[in-house]
Design an enzyme around this catalytic site. Structure first.
Site, short mmCIF file in Angstrom:
data_model
loop_
_atom_site.label_atom_id
_atom_site.label_comp_id
_atom_site.label_asym_id
_atom_site.label_seq_id
_atom_site.Cartn_x
_atom_site.Cartn_y
_atom_site.Cartn_z
N THR A 1 0.82 -1.22 0.00
CA THR A 1 0.00 0.00 0.00
C THR A 1 0.85 1.25 0.00
OG1 THR A 1 -1.75 -1.16 1.15
CG2 THR A 1 -1.78 1.22 1.33
N TYR B 1 -7.91 0.78 -3.48
CA TYR B 1 -6.71 1.26 -4.20
C TYR B 1 -6.00 0.05 -4.80
CZ TYR B 1 -4.59 -0.75 -0.10
OH TYR B 1 -4.24 -1.63 0.88
N THR C 1 1.48 -4.70 4.18
CA THR C 1 1.29 -4.96 5.62
C THR C 1 0.74 -6.35 5.88
OG1 THR C 1 -0.92 -4.00 5.44
CG2 THR C 1 0.90 -2.52 6.11
N LYS D 1 -0.18 -8.18 12.74
CA LYS D 1 -1.21 -7.25 12.26
C LYS D 1 -2.51 -7.57 13.00
CE LYS D 1 -3.08 -5.26 7.97
NZ LYS D 1 -3.09 -5.34 6.49
N GLU E 1 -3.57 -29.54 28.02
CA GLU E 1 -4.51 -30.56 28.50
C GLU E 1 -3.94 -31.94 28.17
OE1 GLU E 1 -8.13 -27.61 27.41
OE2 GLU E 1 -8.50 -29.76 27.19
N1 DAS Z 1 -2.68 -6.01 0.53
C1 DAS Z 1 -1.81 -5.26 1.41
C2 DAS Z 1 -0.41 -5.77 1.23
O1 DAS Z 1 0.18 -5.53 0.17
C3 DAS Z 1 -1.74 -3.82 1.18
C4 DAS Z 1 -0.92 -3.22 2.30
O2 DAS Z 1 -1.49 -3.04 3.35
O3 DAS Z 1 0.26 -3.01 2.14
O4 DAS Z 1 0.06 -6.38 2.15
#
Ligand code: DAS
Length: 356
Positions: A42, A55, A121, A194, A315
């Site tokens: 991103t 996007y 991410t 995340k 367990e």
């Molecule tokens: N889809 C996500 C990725 O490329 C976009 C981001 O958050 O970077 O991991």
């Protein structure tokens, strides 16, 4: 009186030839050298308008991204290298190995003082942890990304990148393991994950907390990364062309054993169970685990639960599958992959999970 004496002492110190050179050096010291390895995500994303949520990730080049961050060139002598330009859900083993090779070459030949990786991410925590276990150097490696596209109103990527370069440029960042910088927080690759699908405050470290915070271009560290990492790691992947195939099986109410049995019958060398609760699973899965172990598949018990991990006081199970301790399933998979490059012995795998 004290002030006069300290001023006099400073004048005496500066009058000495060696101090002048040291002092002069500090004044004219060249900037740290930071290489930015770009993989996409991103932070390189583009949307049709500044306010549209959807996007396309992996559009802008690293030179465009660097150019969009005011003052970043004041922090360090920067060099951007475009390794890939993908959404990180499409991350590939070959890109991991290329990142490792690039970083090892840069550090082994003293070609830079720190490395920043721009990354999507979605799988950033996995790439960060893989490098935390395999980059056997003390110089800083910092990953960052964005939750809003580069073209968005209040895009978070530019400041995340500024912080990442500032962190990677700072000598205090050495020997702390691979780090992730997002939303001003500094996280250890060891425990970052995340925890929000869309919010700009998307990362946390359940049970551990952030490693520190970036403020005015300087890191404030709260804690160290206590697990073994980077230069102390035993995992040498120099020359490795591929990693042992290791999959994850998710457990849930009346889960069948179809998935785990299919994996056992495939060429997988390892399986991580994302168990319910404290790494638990039903009798169907338990039978399949027995079958997998008898066929030489390495199996580690983790949990789908965000915090607490899985320890040996589980367990009453008659299964000897090692436990993941504080590694979530996606990180347990990476550690098991690397452990399998050295051993298939259950006891040794368990020792490795206790150390890393
Ligand atoms: N889809 C996500 C990725 O490329 C976009 C981001 O958050 O970077 O991991």
């Amino acid at each position: 009186m004290k002030k006069i004496i300290s001023r006099l002492l400073l004048l005496v110190f500066l009058s000495l030839p060696f101090s002048r050179s040291i002092y002069a050096d500090q004044l004219t010291q060249s900037k740290p050298r930071v290489v930015i390895l770009a993989t996409g995500g991103t932070i390189a994303g583009s949307a049709a308008s500044a306010t549209q949520a959807s996007y396309r990730p992996g559009v802008l080049s690293i030179s465009q991204i660097i150019a969009s961050v005011p003052d970043i060139e004041k922090l360090a002598d920067l060099k951007g290298i475009q390794i890939s330009n993908i959404a990180s859900q499409d991350m590939e083993e070959r890109i991991w190995l290329e990142l490792w090779k690039s970083i090892d070459h840069l550090f082994s030949n003293d070609l830079c003082d720190g490395v920043v990786i721009t990354h999507g991410t979605d799988t950033m925590e996995e790439t960060a942890y893989f490098l935390n276990l395999t980059v056997r150097h003390t110089k800083p490696v910092v990953l960052t990304g964005a939750m809003r596209a580069a073209t968005s109103l209040s895009a978070d990527g530019p400041f995340n990148l500024y912080n990442a370069v500032a962190l990677a440029s700072n000598p205090i960042s050495a020997n702390r393991g691979v780090m992730v910088v997002m939303n001003d927080y500094i996280f250890s690759a060891n425990d970052v994950t995340k925890t929000h699908t869309v919010n700009s405050d998307a990362f946390s470290a359940p049970g551990f907390g952030a490693m520190g915070y970036m403020r005015d271009g300087a890191p404030q560290f709260y804690r160290e990364n206590s697990n073994t990492h980077t230069s102390s790691s035993v995992f040498d992947i120099n020359g490795v062309k591929s990693l042992p195939v290791t999959e994850i099986v998710y457990a849930y109410a009346f889960s069948s054993a179809v998935a785990i049995n299919a994996i056992i019958d495939s060429n997988a060398k390892g399986i991580v169970i994302a168990g319910v609760g404290h790494g638990n699973y039903n009798k169907e899965i338990s039978k399949a685990i027995e079958r997998g172990l008898s066929r030489g598949v390495a199996i580690v018990r983790s949990s789908r639960v965000a915090e607490g991990g899985v320890d040996l006081a589980a367990e009453n199970y008659d299964i000897k599958a090692p436990v993941s301790f504080n590694k979530n399933p996606q990180k347990a998979r990476i550690l098991l992959m690397l452990a399998l490059t050295r051993t298939k012995d259950c006891a040794e795998i368990q020792r490795i999970f206790a150390e890393y």
